[in-house]
Structure formats: structure tokens, C-alpha cells
Scaffold this motif. Structure first.
Motif, short mmCIF file in Angstrom:
data_model
loop_
_atom_site.label_atom_id
_atom_site.label_comp_id
_atom_site.label_asym_id
_atom_site.label_seq_id
_atom_site.Cartn_x
_atom_site.Cartn_y
_atom_site.Cartn_z
N VAL A 1 -7.59 24.14 -6.07
CA VAL A 1 -7.43 24.88 -4.82
C VAL A 1 -5.96 25.21 -4.64
N LYS A 2 -5.70 26.47 -4.56
CA LYS A 2 -4.32 26.89 -4.37
C LYS A 2 -3.91 26.70 -2.91
N ALA A 3 -2.70 26.20 -2.79
CA ALA A 3 -2.19 26.02 -1.44
C ALA A 3 -1.97 27.38 -0.78
N PRO A 4 -2.39 27.54 0.47
CA PRO A 4 -2.19 28.83 1.12
C PRO A 4 -0.71 29.15 1.27
N VAL A 5 -0.39 30.40 1.06
CA VAL A 5 1.00 30.84 1.17
C VAL A 5 1.32 31.03 2.65
N VAL A 6 2.29 30.27 3.15
CA VAL A 6 2.69 30.34 4.55
C VAL A 6 3.85 31.30 4.67
N PRO A 7 3.71 32.36 5.45
CA PRO A 7 4.83 33.30 5.59
C PRO A 7 6.00 32.62 6.29
N PRO A 8 7.20 33.01 5.98
CA PRO A 8 8.37 32.40 6.63
C PRO A 8 8.43 32.73 8.11
N PRO A 9 8.80 31.77 8.93
CA PRO A 9 8.95 32.06 10.37
C PRO A 9 10.13 32.99 10.59
N ARG A 10 10.09 33.69 11.71
CA ARG A 10 11.16 34.63 12.05
C ARG A 10 11.71 34.27 13.43
N LEU B 1 11.11 28.10 22.05
CA LEU B 1 10.21 27.40 21.14
C LEU B 1 10.76 27.28 19.73
N PRO B 2 11.41 28.31 19.14
CA PRO B 2 11.95 28.11 17.79
C PRO B 2 12.98 26.98 17.73
N ALA B 3 13.84 26.87 18.76
CA ALA B 3 14.82 25.78 18.78
C ALA B 3 14.13 24.43 18.89
N VAL B 4 13.10 24.34 19.75
CA VAL B 4 12.38 23.08 19.93
C VAL B 4 11.64 22.70 18.65
N ARG B 5 11.05 23.68 17.99
CA ARG B 5 10.22 23.40 16.81
C ARG B 5 11.06 23.03 15.59
N PHE B 6 12.10 23.78 15.31
CA PHE B 6 12.83 23.59 14.05
C PHE B 6 14.04 22.67 14.18
N ALA B 7 14.50 22.38 15.39
CA ALA B 7 15.58 21.40 15.56
C ALA B 7 15.03 20.10 16.11
N GLY B 8 14.07 20.18 17.06
CA GLY B 8 13.54 18.97 17.68
C GLY B 8 12.23 18.48 17.10
N GLY C 1 13.32 37.52 -2.63
CA GLY C 1 13.72 36.36 -3.44
C GLY C 1 12.60 35.34 -3.51
N THR C 2 12.79 34.39 -4.41
CA THR C 2 11.79 33.35 -4.63
C THR C 2 12.13 32.04 -3.92
N MET C 3 13.21 32.00 -3.18
CA MET C 3 13.58 30.76 -2.49
C MET C 3 12.56 30.43 -1.41
N ASP C 4 12.28 29.14 -1.29
CA ASP C 4 11.34 28.69 -0.27
C ASP C 4 11.96 28.91 1.11
N GLN C 5 11.26 29.70 1.94
CA GLN C 5 11.74 29.97 3.29
C GLN C 5 10.66 29.67 4.33
N GLY C 6 9.80 28.69 3.99
CA GLY C 6 8.73 28.31 4.90
C GLY C 6 9.24 27.48 6.07
N PRO C 7 8.31 26.97 6.88
CA PRO C 7 8.71 26.21 8.08
C PRO C 7 9.55 24.97 7.77
N GLU C 8 9.20 24.23 6.70
CA GLU C 8 9.97 23.02 6.39
C GLU C 8 11.40 23.36 5.98
N ALA C 9 11.55 24.42 5.19
CA ALA C 9 12.89 24.84 4.79
C ALA C 9 13.69 25.30 6.01
N ALA C 10 13.03 25.98 6.94
CA ALA C 10 13.71 26.42 8.16
C ALA C 10 14.16 25.22 9.00
N ARG C 11 13.30 24.20 9.10
CA ARG C 11 13.65 23.00 9.86
C ARG C 11 14.86 22.30 9.24
#
Length: 246
Positions: free
Chosen positions: A81-90, A185-192, A151-161
Motif C-alpha cells: 500500500v503506497k502512502a498517500p501523497v500529502v500536498p505541502p501546506p501553504r 491556525l498555521p502558527a498554532v499548528r506548526f509551532a505549537g 523539487g523533490t525535497m520533502d515539504q509536507g506538514p512534518e517538514a513545515a513543523r
């Protein structure tokens, strides 16, 4: 004519007299019958015939068993099962400093604050109500995510956090503060590492210390009733930065 001896039946005139031995008829030669010798039994052993192979009946699978086996093999074979590709947050965040507090604020339009922006005017009102300088200092350039368009760099939610927390932690090392405001919300989610349910609450984040989660400025303008909850939470925390400013 292949005639060896020829005798006339009568005497020929002026012919030489016949020899009597030629007129004698020879006795017939009796030839003994030849008895065929008995055929001796062959001493050589007859060549043994190759042993016939025993025919083994192989049961043929029926149609039902074939379907059952195929079903079992399908169930036994693990399906990758391939992991679903999560688009990078903006999002776009701006870091500001007001007294002994740092403010990580969501930029509603994605662009830096302008003096007459309604969101910026609301932020100044909130700082005055909190007893902090209402002209906050801009710290660095806005943090915009994703960093790269391609680019191929990981820019998903974990990388953003990781990026946002690393950026904020570095600024805290430069100049410590008593509380970090996470506005939007972006500040709360990715910093907190929290969500909208944590609005108006104080959180403890590893590496960042005490943070205060707040709704975004645009959300406060669209839903003014939220300002009362912000004011009540501010009154509980106000003593912390006021003591630091005295």
C-alpha cells in the motif's frame, strides 16, 4: 547342346565300333536324406524388456478448487500500500517582537503588514490592551511555505513543523522572551503542535517554552464575538509580561 555322350540307336556304316563301357547304364546314386540337425537352444539369455513405467494418476484440480486456491494466494500475498501523497501546506508567518513577548502572526494576505492594514491595526489594539508596545519590531523576513515551488525535497506538514520550530527556537536564543504569541491556525499548528481547539489556551512546547494560542487576525475581524474569549485569556496571562516590563 551340352551333350557329353551320344550313342546312335543303330550302327552307322563305316563308323568305329562303340565302346561297351559307354553302353552300360550307371546305377542311380541314392542320396541319403539329410536330417536337419536339431537347433540348439540359444544359450544367450533373452534380452529383458524394459520395465514398463508405472503410470501415476495425477489428480486434476477441479474448477472449484482452482478458484479456492487462487483466492487463498491472493489473500496470502501482501499488497504493498503506497502512502498517500500529502500536498505541502501553504502559509505565511511574520515574527514580531513587542517588549518581552514574541509574536508569530499569520499574514492574512501572505504579504508583509502595511501601516494601514486592518489586520495590523487590530494587532496594535491587542498589544495596547495587553500593556505591551503597540509598535512591534519586525524580526527577519516572513516565513513562507512551501520553500520551493519545484523539487523533490520533502515539504509536507512534518517538514513545515520542523522548519518553523527551528526558526523560532533560533530567535529565542538570540533574545529570550517570557511568552510567545501564536496568532493564527498555521502558527498554532506548526509551532505549537496544536489545533483550533487550543485557541486562547497557554501551551508548553519543547524548545519554545510557554506559548499562547490565538485565533488569526482575519478570523477575529470576521467573528468579533471571539474577542471576548481572547480578552479573558489575556487577563490571566497579562501579569507575566507586565512584571517583566516593570
Amino acid at each position: 547342346m551340352q551333350v557329353v555322350n551320344w550313342l546312335p540307336r543303330t550302327e552307322l556304316p563305316f563308323a568305329a565300333p562303340s565302346r561297351p563301357e559307354l553302353l552300360e547304364m550307371p546305377e542311380p546314386v541314392v542320396v541319403a536324406p539329410v536330417t536337419p540337425a536339431p537347433v540348439a537352444e540359444a544359450l544367450v539369455e533373452p534380452v529383458a524388456k524394459p520395465a514398463e513405467r508405472v503410470k501415476i494418476e495425477v489428480p486434476r484440480p477441479s474448477l472449484a478448487s482452482t478458484r479456492t486456491n487462487a483466492k487463498v494466494e491472493e489473500e496470502a500475498t501482501p499488497v504493498a500500500v503506497k502512502a498517500p501523497v500529502v500536498p505541502p501546506p501553504r502559509f505565511a508567518l511574520q515574527l514580531l517582537r513587542a517588549g518581552r513577548c514574541l509574536l508569530l502572526v499569520e499574514l492574512p494576505t501572505g504579504e508583509s503588514f502595511q501601516t494601514r492594514d486592518p489586520a495590523y491595526l487590530l494587532l496594535k489594539d491587542m498589544l495596547r490592551a495587553a500593556g505591551l508596545p503597540d509598535s512591534p519590531q519586525i524580526v527577519g523576513e516572513p516565513v513562507r511555505w512551501p520553500l520551493l515551488v519545484r523539487g523533490t525535497m520533502d515539504q509536507g506538514p512534518e517538514a513545515a513543523r520542523d522548519f518553523v520550530q527551528g526558526f523560532l527556537s533560533a530567535r529565542l536564543e538570540d533574545a529570550p522572551c517570557v511568552c510567545v504569541w501564536l496568532i493564527g491556525l498555521p502558527a498554532v499548528r506548526f509551532a505549537g503542535e496544536a489545533n483550533a481547539e487550543s485557541f486562547n489556551r497557554e501551551l508548553q512546547v519543547d524548545g519554545l517554552g510557554s506559548v499562547w494560542a490565538l485565533p488569526g487576525l482575519e478570523l477575529l475581524m470576521e467573528e468579533p464575538q471571539r474577542k471576548a474569549d481572547v480578552w479573558q485569556a489575556m487577563r490571566r496571562l497579562m501579569a507575566r509580561w507586565k512584571e517583566s516590563n516593570e
